[in-house]
Design a protein around this motif. Sequence first.
Motif, PDB file in Angstrom:
ATOM      1  N   VAL A 139     -44.644 -46.669 102.746  1.00  0.00           N
ATOM      2  CA  VAL A 139     -44.609 -48.088 102.394  1.00  0.00           C
ATOM      3  C   VAL A 139     -44.703 -48.844 103.716  1.00  0.00           C
ATOM      4  O   VAL A 139     -43.732 -48.952 104.456  1.00  0.00           O
ATOM      5  CB  VAL A 139     -43.316 -48.450 101.625  1.00  0.00           C
ATOM      6  CG1 VAL A 139     -43.346 -49.906 101.204  1.00  0.00           C
ATOM      7  CG2 VAL A 139     -43.153 -47.543 100.415  1.00  0.00           C
TER       8      VAL A 139
ATOM      9  N   GLY B 203     -43.813 -44.182  91.739  1.00  0.00           N
ATOM     10  CA  GLY B 203     -44.778 -45.254  91.508  1.00  0.00           C
ATOM     11  C   GLY B 203     -44.146 -46.477  90.884  1.00  0.00           C
ATOM     12  O   GLY B 203     -44.540 -47.619  91.177  1.00  0.00           O
ATOM     13  N   HIS B 204     -43.156 -46.256  90.035  1.00  0.00           N
ATOM     14  CA  HIS B 204     -42.449 -47.385  89.410  1.00  0.00           C
ATOM     15  C   HIS B 204     -41.733 -48.232  90.463  1.00  0.00           C
ATOM     16  O   HIS B 204     -41.741 -49.468  90.409  1.00  0.00           O
ATOM     17  CB  HIS B 204     -41.458 -46.848  88.377  1.00  0.00           C
ATOM     18  CG  HIS B 204     -40.538 -47.888  87.829  1.00  0.00           C
ATOM     19  ND1 HIS B 204     -40.947 -48.888  86.979  1.00  0.00           N
ATOM     20  CD2 HIS B 204     -39.202 -48.111  88.041  1.00  0.00           C
ATOM     21  CE1 HIS B 204     -39.927 -49.667  86.676  1.00  0.00           C
ATOM     22  NE2 HIS B 204     -38.852 -49.218  87.306  1.00  0.00           N
TER      23      HIS B 204
ATOM     24  N   LEU C 188     -49.275 -41.872  90.874  1.00  0.00           N
ATOM     25  CA  LEU C 188     -48.530 -43.066  91.261  1.00  0.00           C
ATOM     26  C   LEU C 188     -48.992 -44.277  90.451  1.00  0.00           C
ATOM     27  O   LEU C 188     -48.176 -45.095  90.005  1.00  0.00           O
ATOM     28  CB  LEU C 188     -48.717 -43.340  92.750  1.00  0.00           C
ATOM     29  CG  LEU C 188     -48.038 -42.360  93.725  1.00  0.00           C
ATOM     30  CD1 LEU C 188     -48.465 -42.657  95.154  1.00  0.00           C
ATOM     31  CD2 LEU C 188     -46.516 -42.428  93.602  1.00  0.00           C
TER      32      LEU C 188
ATOM     33  N   LYS D 148     -52.619 -51.980  95.841  1.00  0.00           N
ATOM     34  CA  LYS D 148     -51.654 -51.856  96.931  1.00  0.00           C
ATOM     35  C   LYS D 148     -52.043 -50.757  97.907  1.00  0.00           C
ATOM     36  O   LYS D 148     -51.586 -50.747  99.044  1.00  0.00           O
ATOM     37  CB  LYS D 148     -50.255 -51.576  96.367  1.00  0.00           C
ATOM     38  CG  LYS D 148     -49.655 -52.734  95.589  1.00  0.00           C
ATOM     39  CD  LYS D 148     -48.383 -52.334  94.888  1.00  0.00           C
ATOM     40  CE  LYS D 148     -47.298 -51.943  95.874  1.00  0.00           C
ATOM     41  NZ  LYS D 148     -46.868 -53.094  96.691  1.00  0.00           N
TER      42      LYS D 148
ATOM     43  N   MET E 139     -47.616 -48.203  89.686  1.00  0.00           N
ATOM     44  CA  MET E 139     -48.005 -48.830  90.949  1.00  0.00           C
ATOM     45  C   MET E 139     -49.391 -49.461  90.816  1.00  0.00           C
ATOM     46  O   MET E 139     -50.314 -48.853  90.267  1.00  0.00           O
ATOM     47  CB  MET E 139     -48.029 -47.792  92.071  1.00  0.00           C
ATOM     48  CG  MET E 139     -48.268 -48.393  93.440  1.00  0.00           C
ATOM     49  SD  MET E 139     -48.534 -47.157  94.736  1.00  0.00           S
ATOM     50  CE  MET E 139     -50.184 -46.598  94.313  1.00  0.00           C
ATOM     51  N   ASP E 140     -49.507 -50.672  91.292  1.00  0.00           N
ATOM     52  CA  ASP E 140     -50.791 -51.373  91.261  1.00  0.00           C
ATOM     53  C   ASP E 140     -51.740 -50.717  92.260  1.00  0.00           C
ATOM     54  O   ASP E 140     -51.409 -50.532  93.428  1.00  0.00           O
ATOM     55  CB  ASP E 140     -50.585 -52.845  91.623  1.00  0.00           C
ATOM     56  CG  ASP E 140     -51.821 -53.684  91.348  1.00  0.00           C
ATOM     57  OD1 ASP E 140     -52.884 -53.111  91.022  1.00  0.00           O
ATOM     58  OD2 ASP E 140     -51.725 -54.919  91.443  1.00  0.00           O
TER      59      ASP E 140
ATOM     60  N   LEU F  76     -42.433 -48.338  93.780  1.00  0.00           N
ATOM     61  CA  LEU F  76     -43.344 -48.886  94.780  1.00  0.00           C
ATOM     62  C   LEU F  76     -43.957 -50.202  94.334  1.00  0.00           C
ATOM     63  O   LEU F  76     -44.308 -51.042  95.159  1.00  0.00           O
ATOM     64  CB  LEU F  76     -44.452 -47.879  95.104  1.00  0.00           C
ATOM     65  CG  LEU F  76     -44.018 -46.582  95.779  1.00  0.00           C
ATOM     66  CD1 LEU F  76     -45.234 -45.708  96.060  1.00  0.00           C
ATOM     67  CD2 LEU F  76     -43.245 -46.856  97.068  1.00  0.00           C
ATOM     68  N   ASN F  77     -44.101 -50.394  93.046  1.00  0.00           N
ATOM     69  CA  ASN F  77     -44.730 -51.620  92.549  1.00  0.00           C
ATOM     70  C   ASN F  77     -43.815 -52.826  92.684  1.00  0.00           C
ATOM     71  O   ASN F  77     -44.265 -53.955  92.517  1.00  0.00           O
ATOM     72  CB  ASN F  77     -45.142 -51.447  91.082  1.00  0.00           C
ATOM     73  CG  ASN F  77     -46.304 -52.348  90.715  1.00  0.00           C
ATOM     74  OD1 ASN F  77     -47.221 -52.536  91.497  1.00  0.00           O
ATOM     75  ND2 ASN F  77     -46.261 -52.913  89.529  1.00  0.00           N
TER      76      ASN F  77
ATOM     77  N   ILE G 144     -49.622 -49.530 100.746  1.00  0.00           N
ATOM     78  CA  ILE G 144     -49.250 -48.126 100.703  1.00  0.00           C
ATOM     79  C   ILE G 144     -50.304 -47.289 101.429  1.00  0.00           C
ATOM     80  O   ILE G 144     -51.507 -47.507 101.275  1.00  0.00           O
ATOM     81  CB  ILE G 144     -49.106 -47.627  99.250  1.00  0.00           C
ATOM     82  CG1 ILE G 144     -48.106 -48.508  98.488  1.00  0.00           C
ATOM     83  CG2 ILE G 144     -48.687 -46.163  99.212  1.00  0.00           C
ATOM     84  CD1 ILE G 144     -46.707 -48.490  99.042  1.00  0.00           C
TER      85      ILE G 144
END
Length: 313
Positions: free
Chosen positions: A279, A195-196, A240, A249, A245-246, A198-199, A205
């Motif tokens: 992604v 998750g870190h 996540l 998304k 992760m926002d 992916l942001n 996503i």
Amino acid sequence: MAEEGQRPIVVKKIKKGGGHHGGAWKIAYADFVTAMMAFFLLMWLLGSTAKGDLQGIAEYFKTPLKVAMAGGSGSGDSSSVLQGGGRDLTRKDGQLQNGEEASPRRVNMPTAASMQAAQAELERMELARLKALKQRIEEAIEARPALKQFRKQLLLDITTEGLRIQIVDEQNRPMFALAKAELQPYTREILLEIGHFLNDMPNRISLSGHTDATPYASGEKYYSNWELSADRANASRRALVAGGMDEVKLLRVVGLSSAVLFDKEDPFNPVNRRISIIVMNKKAEESALKDGGTIEVTSGAQVRQELGSASAR
């Protein structure tokens, strides 16, 4: 009577003035001035006319009928002194051909080829970013002992939809508690780390949960693999988001039960129990936003190849 016959006869003559010659000189002077004006006008025209036009004038005076009928330089030329035979419709003033009506000014619009080239360049840049993200995640897995021990359960590849990250079960190391949507501590740690990363990407996503074909004892009427896969996908989503992760998304969170098997040859293989994180590239995102969006399906041959490469790492 004789005296009367001898009287002198007097004849009176009127003498007209002869100091002037009348108005004849005025006509002569007017002719002279007209000739001089014509001469200076001719000199001015000869001095300001191009060489090609002079040749056309000379040709006109040599054979005026031929030039008038055939046209060409000196007759149909709009810049010629002598206009004969009408305008030459083959002559162009700038970009406008004579005989054509002026059309509105065209705006230079991008061609189909240029648009395709720009689209291809955008796709190339997006693919490069996804490959860089894949490399960063792989380096993080190798650099952290807590993640390195689970690298056989982490499958990363580039598909037509984007970067796909799959977390699969092993026989003795499941991601979730048996028949539950409760994350194991190590699974949660993996998702927090992913998750870190992916942001850091602007891409949307897609998240899907999968199970094997083992049915619930209660059957489909109460709680089945459909509910289980959806609950596991949502449990992964929460991990996540907790990892940084926002949540905005996320474009798609689905539970697919055993409908899309990882190993089609063995529906009960533990590897079929997995979480798939994609992604998405721009094309896949646009497809998902429309009705009938597709989901990437992995064939059995790809499964064996990916598992073999994961075991070799």
